[in-house]
Design a protein around this motif. Structure first.
Motif, PDB file in Angstrom:
ATOM      1  N   VAL A   1       0.852  -1.192   0.000  1.00 50.54           N
ATOM      2  CA  VAL A   1       0.000   0.000   0.000  1.00 50.54           C
ATOM      3  C   VAL A   1       0.889   1.243   0.000  1.00 50.54           C
ATOM      4  O   VAL A   1       1.793   1.342   0.810  1.00 50.54           O
ATOM      5  CB  VAL A   1      -0.903  -0.005   1.249  1.00 50.54           C
ATOM      6  N   PRO A   2       0.658   2.168  -0.913  1.00 53.14           N
ATOM      7  CA  PRO A   2       1.424   3.390  -0.882  1.00 53.14           C
ATOM      8  C   PRO A   2       1.017   4.233   0.315  1.00 53.14           C
ATOM      9  O   PRO A   2      -0.116   4.096   0.781  1.00 53.14           O
ATOM     10  CB  PRO A   2       1.037   4.079  -2.197  1.00 53.14           C
ATOM     11  N   PRO A   3       1.835   5.120   0.826  1.00 51.35           N
ATOM     12  CA  PRO A   3       3.162   5.471   0.327  1.00 51.35           C
ATOM     13  C   PRO A   3       4.292   4.705   1.014  1.00 51.35           C
ATOM     14  O   PRO A   3       5.366   5.257   1.178  1.00 51.35           O
ATOM     15  CB  PRO A   3       3.231   6.958   0.688  1.00 51.35           C
TER      16      PRO A   3
ATOM     17  N   PHE B   1       5.263  -0.536  -1.657  1.00 50.31           N
ATOM     18  CA  PHE B   1       4.630  -0.036  -2.877  1.00 50.31           C
ATOM     19  C   PHE B   1       5.680   0.306  -3.931  1.00 50.31           C
ATOM     20  O   PHE B   1       5.503   0.000  -5.116  1.00 50.31           O
ATOM     21  CB  PHE B   1       3.792   1.198  -2.567  1.00 50.31           C
ATOM     22  N   VAL B   2       6.755   0.937  -3.488  1.00 50.40           N
ATOM     23  CA  VAL B   2       7.800   1.329  -4.439  1.00 50.40           C
ATOM     24  C   VAL B   2       8.331   0.087  -5.153  1.00 50.40           C
ATOM     25  O   VAL B   2       8.486   0.064  -6.383  1.00 50.40           O
ATOM     26  CB  VAL B   2       8.930   2.082  -3.713  1.00 50.40           C
TER      27      VAL B   2
ATOM     28  N   LYS C   1       6.782  -2.758  -5.563  1.00 51.67           N
ATOM     29  CA  LYS C   1       5.781  -3.381  -6.426  1.00 51.67           C
ATOM     30  C   LYS C   1       5.543  -2.559  -7.686  1.00 51.67           C
ATOM     31  O   LYS C   1       5.328  -3.107  -8.767  1.00 51.67           O
ATOM     32  CB  LYS C   1       4.470  -3.560  -5.655  1.00 51.67           C
ATOM     33  N   TRP C   2       5.594  -1.262  -7.528  1.00 55.05           N
ATOM     34  CA  TRP C   2       5.405  -0.374  -8.682  1.00 55.05           C
ATOM     35  C   TRP C   2       6.463  -0.675  -9.742  1.00 55.05           C
ATOM     36  O   TRP C   2       6.141  -0.866 -10.918  1.00 55.05           O
ATOM     37  CB  TRP C   2       5.482   1.073  -8.206  1.00 55.05           C
ATOM     38  N   TYR C   3       7.728  -0.756  -9.319  1.00 54.94           N
ATOM     39  CA  TYR C   3       8.782  -1.006 -10.300  1.00 54.94           C
ATOM     40  C   TYR C   3       8.739  -2.427 -10.833  1.00 54.94           C
ATOM     41  O   TYR C   3       9.038  -2.664 -12.007  1.00 54.94           O
ATOM     42  CB  TYR C   3      10.149  -0.666  -9.701  1.00 54.94           C
TER      43      TYR C   3
ATOM     44  N   GLY D   1       6.039  -4.135 -11.288  1.00 55.59           N
ATOM     45  CA  GLY D   1       4.949  -4.128 -12.255  1.00 55.59           C
ATOM     46  C   GLY D   1       5.380  -3.497 -13.565  1.00 55.59           C
ATOM     47  O   GLY D   1       5.145  -4.045 -14.651  1.00 55.59           O
TER      48      GLY D   1
ATOM     49  N   GLY E   1       9.553   4.629   1.618  1.00 52.43           N
ATOM     50  CA  GLY E   1       8.519   4.829   0.617  1.00 52.43           C
ATOM     51  C   GLY E   1       8.225   6.298   0.393  1.00 52.43           C
ATOM     52  O   GLY E   1       8.293   6.814  -0.723  1.00 52.43           O
ATOM     53  N   LEU E   2       7.981   6.998   1.494  1.00 49.30           N
ATOM     54  CA  LEU E   2       7.530   8.388   1.401  1.00 49.30           C
ATOM     55  C   LEU E   2       8.618   9.285   0.830  1.00 49.30           C
ATOM     56  O   LEU E   2       8.339  10.223   0.085  1.00 49.30           O
ATOM     57  CB  LEU E   2       7.120   8.868   2.798  1.00 49.30           C
TER      58      LEU E   2
ATOM     59  N   ALA F   1      11.199   8.285  -1.135  1.00 54.06           N
ATOM     60  CA  ALA F   1      11.954   7.509  -2.114  1.00 54.06           C
ATOM     61  C   ALA F   1      12.699   8.412  -3.084  1.00 54.06           C
ATOM     62  O   ALA F   1      13.680   8.003  -3.703  1.00 54.06           O
ATOM     63  CB  ALA F   1      11.026   6.567  -2.874  1.00 54.06           C
TER      64      ALA F   1
ATOM     65  N   LEU G   1      15.675   3.454  -3.163  1.00 51.97           N
ATOM     66  CA  LEU G   1      15.299   3.510  -4.576  1.00 51.97           C
ATOM     67  C   LEU G   1      16.408   4.151  -5.409  1.00 51.97           C
ATOM     68  O   LEU G   1      16.783   3.642  -6.472  1.00 51.97           O
ATOM     69  CB  LEU G   1      13.998   4.290  -4.737  1.00 51.97           C
TER      70      LEU G   1
END
Lengths: 582, 497
Positions: B389-391, B395-396, B398-400, B402, B474-475, B477, B484
């Protein structure tokens, strides 16, 4: 510079409040922040200079905040509703009793809502949306009752479903050329070979929040059990976060998808009628308003479908207008229908105002929204929908009449009983003996006696002045034809309500809000929650005693309300005619 | 000390304390604690200094010849710093945790000795500059972890230890065999960005594939790729800090890191794709991700559920590595860090509940949020982060991942990611619900009071620190030196020689 500071404060204020509430010992002293925290966002929405943007490269995958016309209007409406909701939370018994537990999730959810309204980057937008969606779970179940927990389970299941659909859609769009910029998403989708799939994923994903038919199953039960203040923000602000998601990501005005668009529009039309059909038979104003949201959301869906089918960019402004109007009016209805116990009859009659606005009576924001909607739709292939939409307003009128009836019914003794009934529902937990249960709910009442707060007048003023401050794409100088087109479904609805309604529909049972259900299939549980059949011993005790006198009281209500409604309507029509001549 | 020998000093900063701790008598508690913390702090400084060399594009390197044709190489390149940095950071926190955890327990000298040795091996794995050095430390890790797994000495612990040895020694043998096959025609393979096997003649390609299969199978045992994951859920009988280290940094991560090294720095990602080695790895990782999540939903023991969650989450790294393209690489590498900080938080929390309330079963956690709000907040952050779940950090990743799946032309991987997220939600959210939204129905099984705070500060500080890192990663990044950004730096160097 000032504009940038305002943008920063819009999200910074709730974040600051959130951090303050984390300090041990402070939380108990901070509830006044609930209505105050959204105010900077409201100011920002009204005052930030066009073209202002705030770069926050360190935030997530690179943050950027700015406001355009759509966001500005929706942000203003959301912030206002959050403020009204916050005021309601301070006063309404269930939330007032648990404010200490409510402060953190409330501010957290608010932060998410405001962040998503400002974020121009996909990461920030999606983060705000997730914060809002997951935070709202804590708000829904804040009473801690068994009923709330059941509804909460449904809510969270649909939320996860929605988040996943959004993730898939945004990933495909981002890879399709949007990168991390939200503004590029519609074009990226339009150019993608998977345009249908992505559009559908985002429609469904944001549709969970926007009450799209098909993914709406969580909504009636959640609205029913959520405390009044939470209903206000769910039905007035968060529903519009879903609509904003549609507006910002769907390829509206960029791609032309005739088949998908037409089907979406038809789903919306069905929703408009289905919501009215389901809601009109229920006895609890919150549930009726929940179905009304599904019905109203159907109209929004029709517009989205038409925009997809025609590729006309003009729909975005109409959708914005409609969403803002609906959010404000629905927030006000939730605020007002909760206050009825403590209201004087005169104060209660003011419920008519948001009710008429929702039904689209002339000179209200609803009229402006509906006229804009019809004129935009009229120039597309889907013009055949327009008369159907007019007729759908009959349903809306019936629904709001039902809400007024529910409110009217709960006067004096019955109102106090209903008030206690609702509190008993909120205090119900598995394993609690009846005596403990009774003691608990009485304790809540004695700590928080019913009284009217400032939320209701503020909400009323917002609705009454909506015509002036809601960004209007349609002008107010409507012609006679328009007035008639808007007026006839309302008149028809009122007549229908007045004439044969209590013979046509099942008699509602007293003040039943809902009954405990074992985890049941989705459709069954939403059915059961409407309160048409027995279940909870505690609910039924009231229900049985009441059902005999219901039709009698109903007649009284009709005698008093209907003339008032008709009178107000005639007055409005006359005023509109004068305005049109002038 | 000269700057070039930094990698050796990084290694020594846990090897020397290991030796000293073994020599210290059991009763010298204060000395041991000081030594442990000083070493952990010093290592963090040393790794930071080493990373600075990477930023300036002048990595530190130490090498000597063990015997002709076999070199011992320690090199602080970007990838090494990623893993060494994670290990150093989490070692510091876990040491703090372990000091509190073992207060008054027997055999502390042995425990902390092997604990340091375990970290030294992990550092060696991170810094190894060729396959032989890697193998050396990889086996050393197996041997130094065994005493930690069986530390309690119970029948169950010993059985888990036997299973652990059986799996890992077999895995080690497969790895050795793979390296031997490679050695037979390519010699001692040095790790190099963009790979070093490109020059191998096409006639040898089948052998390259065999070697790859053997090495990945060997590494897959530690990385808990299905069906080689059986030891991991059993090993959760180990004390909480060991579990935390095992799942976040040391053993499981060493396997995943080995896969990263083999794919990027032995074969090279582009060459691996030419050899058609990537898709089988993608499939293996995908199966593991879904299977691990499915099994996790069936567990009622908190640590067992977390263990199966590790099986699933660590394979995100292998998945990212196997997706051809920079975005997948970023996703895999950044998850190496993110999974570490999130999972270590969750295991700390599980330890806190067990030590403070005596709670081991998920069903006993009802209402724990009121009794232990800070621990429960940390658990919530870790769990929600894992769902992606972001942020938050997850999430970071999973986003990359994906984006990487789409870039590599495997859109079906998106379905795997989504299925896994839904399953993650299905096994984590009910726990969060129990913590915060239910009332305790029975007294805690075995409650201890730690005075002013909800639990011992030795437990609480590491837990809150890693939870804060989960939010921060995450927040923020986009900040320089975030996980990241570091993963992006490595990726640039892997794709652009």
């Amino acid at each position: 510079m000032l504009s940038q500071a305002l943008l920063a404060a819009a999200v910074g204020a709730p974040v600051g409040a959130l951090l303050a509430a984390l300090v041990p010992g402070w939380r108990g002293r901070l509830p006044w922040l609930l209505p105050v925290a959204p105010l900077p966002a409201l100011v920002a929405a009204l005052l930030v200079a066009p073209g202002t943007s705030l770069e926050l490269p360190w935030l997530m995958l690179g943050g950027q905040w700015a406001l355009d016309d759509t966001r500005r209007a929706l942000l203003a409406a959301m912030a206002l509703v959050w403020c009204v909701g916050g005021l309601t939370a301070l006063r309404s018994p269930i939330t007032a009793d648990r404010l200490r537990h409510l402060v953190l999730p409330w501010l957290f959810t608010l932060t998410g809502n405001l962040w998503l309204a400002l974020a121009q980057d996909i990461g920030g937008f999606y983060s705000g949306f997730a914060m809002m969606s997951f935070g709202a779970y804590a708000l829904v179940v804040c009473s801690g009752s068994t009923f709330a927990r059941d509804a909460g389970r449904l809510y969270i299941a649909f939320t996860v479903l929605g988040e996943m659909a959004i993730l898939a859609g945004l990933l495909l769009a981002s890879r399709g050329g949007a990168g991390n910029t939200l503004a590029l998403v519609p074009a990226a989708i339009a150019d993608s070979p998977h345009v249908l799939g992505i559009t559908l994923a985002l429609l469904v994903g944001f549709g969970v929040k926007a009450a799209l038919l098909g993914v709406h199953f969580w909504l009636p039960s959640t609205y029913t059990v959520a405390p009044a203040a939470v209903r206000v923000v769910l039905g007035g602000a968060m529903i519009n976060a879903g609509v904003l998601g549609w507006l910002l990501t769907l390829p509206l005005g960029v791609a032309t998808l005739p088949t998908l668009g037409r089907n979406v529009a038809i789903v919306g039309l069905v929703a408009a009628y289905w919501g009215a059909f389901r809601g009109v038979r229920l006895g609890d104003s919150a549930t009726v308003l929940g179905w009304s949201s599904i019905s109203q959301s159907g109209l929004v869906t029709v517009l989205v479908g038409a925009a997809l089918a025609s590729g006309e960019p003009g729909f975005v402004a109409v959708l914005t207008l409609y969403a803002v109007h609906h959010g404000i009016a629905k927030g006000a209805l939730f605020t007002g229908s909760d206050d009825t116990v403590a209201m004087t009859p005169a104060a209660r009659r003011w419920l008519l105002l948001p009710a008429l606005a929702l039904a689209g009576a002339p000179l209200t924001s609803g009229a402006a929204a509906k006229l804009a909607m019809k004129s935009e739709l009229g120039s597309t292939e889907l013009a055949w929908i327009v008369p159907w939409l007019s007729a759908a307003a009959i349903g809306t009128t019936l629904l709001v009449a039902r809400v007024l009836w529910c409110a009217e019914r709960l006067r004096g003794e019955a109102g106090v009983r209903a008030f206690h009934g609702a509190l008993m529902m909120a205090a119900y937990r598995e394993g609690l003996s009846p005596a403990e249960h009774e003691r608990e709910s009485r304790a809540i009442v004695s700590r928080n006696p019913p009284r009217v707060g400032p939320a209701w007048p503020i909400a009323l003023v917002a609705v009454a002045t909506g015509v002036w401050w809601i960004p209007l794409s349609a002008s107010l100088d409507a012609g006679l034809g328009d007035v008639l087109a808007l007026g006839w479904p309302i008149v028809a609805g009122v007549l229908l309500a007045a004439l044969g309604w209590n013979r046509l529909v099942p008699r509602p049972t007293g003040v039943v809000r809902l009954q405990p259900t074992a985890p049941a299939p989705v459709s069954a549980s939403t059915d059961a929650r409407s309160g048409t059949s027995g279940g909870s011993s505690l609910a039924n005790r009231d229900a049985d005693a009441e059902s005999d006198s219901v039709s009698e009281r109903y007649d009284t209500v009709l005698r008093r309300t209907i003339p008032l409604l008709l009178g107000a309507l005639l007055l409005l029509v006359a005023a509109a005619l004068v305005a049109a001549r002038g | 000390m000269s700057a070039a020998s930094l990698p050796a000093w990084v290694l020594a900063s846990s090897l020397l304390p290991a030796v000293l701790i073994f020599l210290l008598p059991e009763s010298r508690r204060r000395t041991r604690t000081t030594l442990n913390l000083a070493a952990a702090g010093l290592k963090l400084v040393l790794v930071a200094a080493m990373s600075w060399g990477v930023v300036r594009n002048a990595p530190h390197e130490v090498r000597f010849t063990m015997w002709p044709g076999a070199e011992f190489i320690l090199r602080g390149d970007a990838l090494a710093c990623l893993f060494a940095g994670l290990s150093a950071l989490l070692w510091l926190f876990t040491t703090i945790y372990a000091i509190g955890y073992l207060e008054g327990a027997p055999n502390r000298s042995r425990f902390f000795g092997f604990f340091s040795l375990c970290v030294a091996s992990t550092m060696g794995i991170a810094l190894a500059g060729n396959l032989l050095t890697f193998l050396l430390f990889y086996e050393l890790l197996t041997l130094s972890t065994y005493p930690l797994v069986v530390h309690r000495g119970t029948e169950k612990a010993l059985a888990a230890g036997r299973t652990y040895l059986r799996y890992t020694i077999t895995g080690g043998a497969a790895l050795l065999l793979g390296i031997a096959v490679l050695y037979s025609f390519a010699g001692d393979v040095e790790f190099k960005e963009t790979g070093s096997l490109r020059a191998v003649a096409e006639s040898q390609w089948p052998l390259l594939r065999v070697a790859f299969g053997l090495m990945i199978a060997g590494l897959g045992v530690k990385a808990a790729l299905v069906p080689l994951h059986g030891w991991l859920p059993q090993a959760m009988v180990a004390p909480a800090p060991v579990s935390a280290l095992l799942h976040a940094v040391a053993v499981v991560k060493a396997g995943a890191f080995g896969i990263v090294r083999v794919v990027y720095d032995v074969y090279g990602i582009e060459f691996a794709r030419e050899l058609a080695l990537l898709v089988p790895l993608t499939i293996a990782a995908s199966v593991t991700i879904v299977w691990g999540s499915l099994r996790a939903t069936q567990q009622t023991d908190l640590k067992r559920r977390l263990a199966f969650s590790t099986v699933s989450q660590v394979s995100y790294i292998a998945l990212g590595v196997s997706l051809f393209g920079p975005l997948g690489t970023i996703g895999g590498l950044v998850h190496l860090l993110h999974q570490g900080i999130m999972k270590v938080t969750l295991f700390y929390c599980a330890g806190n509940y067990a030590e403070t309330l005596g709670v081991h079963d998920i069903r006993e956690l009802d209402g724990a949020g009121r009794r232990m709000p800070l621990t429960s907040a940390a658990f919530t952050i870790g769990a929600v982060g894992m769902i992606g779940v972001p942020p938050l950090a997850g999430f970071v990743s999973k986003w990359y991942l994906g984006l990487g799946a789409l870039e590599a032309g495997h859109p079906w991987v998106l379905a795997v990611l989504i299925a896994s997220s839904v399953l993650n939600a299905a096994y984590f959210l009910p726990i969060v619900h129990r913590l915060w939204f239910r009332n305790a129905s029975a007294p805690w099984p075995d409650e201890r009071s730690f005075g002013r705070f909800e639990t011992s500060l030795w437990f609480l500080i590491p837990t809150l620190a890693t939870a804060a890192l989960t939010v921060g990663a995450g927040l923020f990044a986009g900040m320089p030196f975030s996980p990241l950004q570091w993963a992006m730096l490595i990726t640039r160097r892997e794709y652009l020689p």
